[in-house]
Design an enzyme around this catalytic site. Structure first.
Site, PDB file in Angstrom:
ATOM      1  N   TYR A  75       0.761  -1.167   0.000  1.00 48.59           N
ATOM      2  CA  TYR A  75       0.012   0.019  -0.048  1.00 48.59           C
ATOM      3  C   TYR A  75       0.790   1.356   0.033  1.00 48.59           C
ATOM      4  CZ  TYR A  75      -4.406  -2.503   1.330  1.00 48.59           C
ATOM      5  OH  TYR A  75      -5.313  -3.348   1.295  1.00 48.59           O
ATOM      6  N   HIS A  89      -9.963  -3.645   6.347  1.00 48.37           N
ATOM      7  CA  HIS A  89      -9.686  -4.886   5.635  1.00 48.37           C
ATOM      8  C   HIS A  89     -10.372  -6.150   6.288  1.00 48.37           C
ATOM      9  CE1 HIS A  89      -7.718  -8.171   3.305  1.00 48.37           C
ATOM     10  NE2 HIS A  89      -7.240  -7.269   2.810  1.00 48.37           N
ATOM     11  N   GLY A  90     -10.762  -7.213   5.677  1.00 51.07           N
ATOM     12  CA  GLY A  90     -11.188  -8.305   6.427  1.00 51.07           C
ATOM     13  C   GLY A  90     -10.095  -8.883   7.317  1.00 51.07           C
ATOM     14  N   ASP A  91     -10.204  -9.533   8.434  1.00 55.40           N
ATOM     15  CA  ASP A  91      -9.463 -10.021   9.428  1.00 55.40           C
ATOM     16  C   ASP A  91      -8.678 -11.161   8.862  1.00 55.40           C
ATOM     17  OD1 ASP A  91     -11.170 -11.869  10.066  1.00 55.40           O
ATOM     18  OD2 ASP A  91     -11.563 -11.428  11.889  1.00 55.40           O
ATOM     19  N   THR A 122     -16.409 -12.359   6.875  1.00 49.74           N
ATOM     20  CA  THR A 122     -17.635 -13.018   6.682  1.00 49.74           C
ATOM     21  C   THR A 122     -17.597 -14.327   6.410  1.00 49.74           C
ATOM     22  OG1 THR A 122     -18.398 -10.677   6.044  1.00 49.74           O
ATOM     23  CG2 THR A 122     -19.985 -12.608   5.535  1.00 49.74           C
ATOM     24  N   ASP A 204      13.424 -41.206 -19.843  1.00 52.02           N
ATOM     25  CA  ASP A 204      12.920 -40.056 -20.728  1.00 52.02           C
ATOM     26  C   ASP A 204      13.094 -40.025 -22.145  1.00 52.02           C
ATOM     27  OD1 ASP A 204      11.877 -37.252 -21.443  1.00 52.02           O
ATOM     28  OD2 ASP A 204      13.851 -36.432 -20.491  1.00 52.02           O
TER      29      ASP A 204
HETATM   30  C1  SPV Z   1      12.431 -31.714 -19.068  1.00 52.01           C
HETATM   31  O1  SPV Z   1      12.075 -31.159 -18.022  1.00 52.01           O
HETATM   32  O2  SPV Z   1      12.155 -32.839 -19.377  1.00 52.01           O
HETATM   33  C2  SPV Z   1      13.222 -31.001 -20.067  1.00 52.01           C
HETATM   34  C3  SPV Z   1      14.480 -29.988 -19.493  1.00 52.01           C
HETATM   35  O3  SPV Z   1      13.081 -31.268 -21.077  1.00 52.01           O
HETATM   36  S1  SPV Z   1      15.627 -30.805 -19.706  1.00 52.01           S
HETATM   37  O4  SPV Z   1      15.495 -31.919 -18.459  1.00 52.01           O
HETATM   38  O5  SPV Z   1      16.772 -30.008 -19.078  1.00 52.01           O
HETATM   39  O6  SPV Z   1      16.127 -31.355 -20.866  1.00 52.01           O
HETATM   40 MG    MG Z   2      11.873 -32.934 -21.681  1.00 52.70          MG
END
Ligand code: SPV
Ligand code: MG
Length: 431
Positions: A75, A89-91, A122, A204
């Site tokens: 603020y 303000h609400g508490d 409220t 992955d």
């Molecule tokens: C993931 O998070 O799967 C990515 C980023 O692709 S990295 O693992 O850095 O490739």
């Molecule tokens: Mg990835």
């Protein structure tokens, strides 16, 4: 006549707000501040109606003499301008993350003898129903999808954290930190291929298929409102990618990031230790064009990820690709690196920004983790993704607990580092 100030951060007026105004009127002339969009988005109150509509809501309230704009969550500026005798303000701001805001107001008013009035919050059926509706509305695809673009236009740097389940989604959604009188939180969620695969005990390598990834996204969406960025791996075949863009868009995902690799994808952090093939500029540009043609809204983003630095193909190649992919319609460029220092990222950003000041730049500072968001933003980065830190913090903790229980043939020795039973059974709010 005394001046009484109160600030509204809502899209819907309910009994609680009307009560605040009634209480405020007892002390003098009521001025209502409407929190600006920029401030709403750093707070967990993403607006689902426009600023002008929020102003009109406040102006329509009985008992309000003036409506003003409050530009910041704190603020300081508004109190300097108005010097109100009272702030009402609400508490609900007496505890939790909002307490930092109250403490700040108390200090500001204390400097000239102003007073805070905490009105009991409220708690009625109507108020809970409306509060819930506001949150649920923010989670609807049409609001969630555009939220990333809105954030990119309003925030100096957008911060995304990985989520791979409802629970991790909730952590990203709800974690708020108060520091030096400011509140900080993540803006968006990254559904990482690495963490989504790891959570399923799979490598992955684009093995976890899109149906399964969509299931993860849906689990996250059920309990959160923040925008979702999907790690789309290579995007697959262009012929499939266009269908997938439609699906993601319809679900309310905000962006997909696809990387310019082909064949069997391996995680980028392996770099050149494993065989990875980069796609040609022509093929990948065509994939981007195909995705963009399939898109039905202006909200969704297709972000092109460049692997030239990861694959040691050089800076010039990375820049050439960035230009080509942007020309093909990419809504953003992600540049990846696995160096411990951010030098090559900074060089890329500097050279890219020399000719393109608009296209959002995205980075994943996993290896170059000493660099701050502020430094990255100063080099022209718009979106910073913390891609795997939740998974990497949870895994060692779980493994240690499993080992210790096996070692001690009981659970007592691990108990003091566990979340109390009371906290886990009440962790998830019920409707
Ligand atoms: C993931 O998070 O799967 C990515 C980023 O692709 S990295 O693992 O850095 O490739
Ligand atoms: Mg990835």
């Amino acid at each position: 006549m005394k001046t009484v100030y109160t600030c509204f951060t809502t899209d819907v007026i309910h009994e609680g707000h009307r009560n605040i105004i009634r209480q405020a009127q007892k002390y003098g002339q009521v001025v209502v501040g409407v929190l600006a969009d920029e401030a709403m988005v750093c707070f967990d109150r993403f607006p689902t109606i426009s600023f002008a509509q929020r102003m009109a809501l406040a102006q329509g309230l009985e008992g309000v003499s003036r409506v003003v704009v409050q530009k910041d969550i704190l603020y300081d500026e508004i109190i300097r301008e108005l010097r109100p005798d009272y702030v009402v303000h609400g508490d609900n701001w007496c505890a939790g993350p909002m307490k930092a805001i109250r403490d700040n107001v108390e200090r500001l008013l204390g400097a000239y003898g102003g007073t805070i009035v905490d009105v009991p919050y409220t708690r009625s059926e109507e108020v809970s129903r409306i509060d819930r509706r506001i949150r649920e509305r923010a989670a609807m695809p049409e609001f969630r999808r555009k939220r990333l673009r809105q954030l990119l236009s309003l925030r100096p740097v957008v911060k995304a954290m990985e989520a791979h389940s409802g629970l991790t989604g909730l952590i990203v959604e709800k974690t708020v930190v108060e520091q030096d009188g400011r509140l900080d939180q993540f803006d968006a969620m990254w559904v990482s291929s690495l963490c989504d695969s790891t959570a399923k005990g799979k490598p992955d390598i684009e093995l976890v298929d899109l149906s399964s990834r969509l299931r993860t996204i849906d689990d996250i969406m059920e309990v959160t409102t923040k925008p979702i960025i999907l790690d789309g791996d290579t995007g697959g075949l262009a012929e499939h990618f266009l269908y997938n863009v439609r699906t993601l868009e319809r679900m309310g995902v905000s962006a997909v990031i696809i990387e310019d690799k082909q064949g069997l994808k391996k995680n980028s952090l392996f770099g050149t230790e494993v065989r990875q093939t980069q796609d040609s500029i022509e093929n990948f540009s065509e994939k981007i064009r195909t995705g963009k043609r399939a898109q039905l809204t202006d909200d969704f983003m297709i972000i092109a990820r460049i692997e030239s630095l990861i694959l040691e193909r050089g800076m010039d190649d990375a820049l050439k690709r960035a230009e080509a992919f942007t020309k093909a319609g990419a809504d953003g460029i992600m540049i990846h690196s696995r160096r411990r220092e951010p030098d090559e990222i900074f060089e890329f950003c500097g050279r890219f920004r020399a000719s393109d000041s608009e296209t959002p730049l995205v980075v994943v500072p996993t290896s170059f983790n000493a660099v701050t968001e502020e430094e990255l933003a100063a080099h022209g980065v718009n979106l910073v993704i913390y891609a795997n830190q939740l998974t990497r913090s949870a895994f060692p903790a779980m493994q240690q607990t499993a080992e210790d229980i096996l070692r001690f043939h009981r659970a007592r020795e691990v108990d003091q580092r566990l979340m109390p039973i009371r906290d886990i059974i009440t962790l998830i709010d019920e409707l």
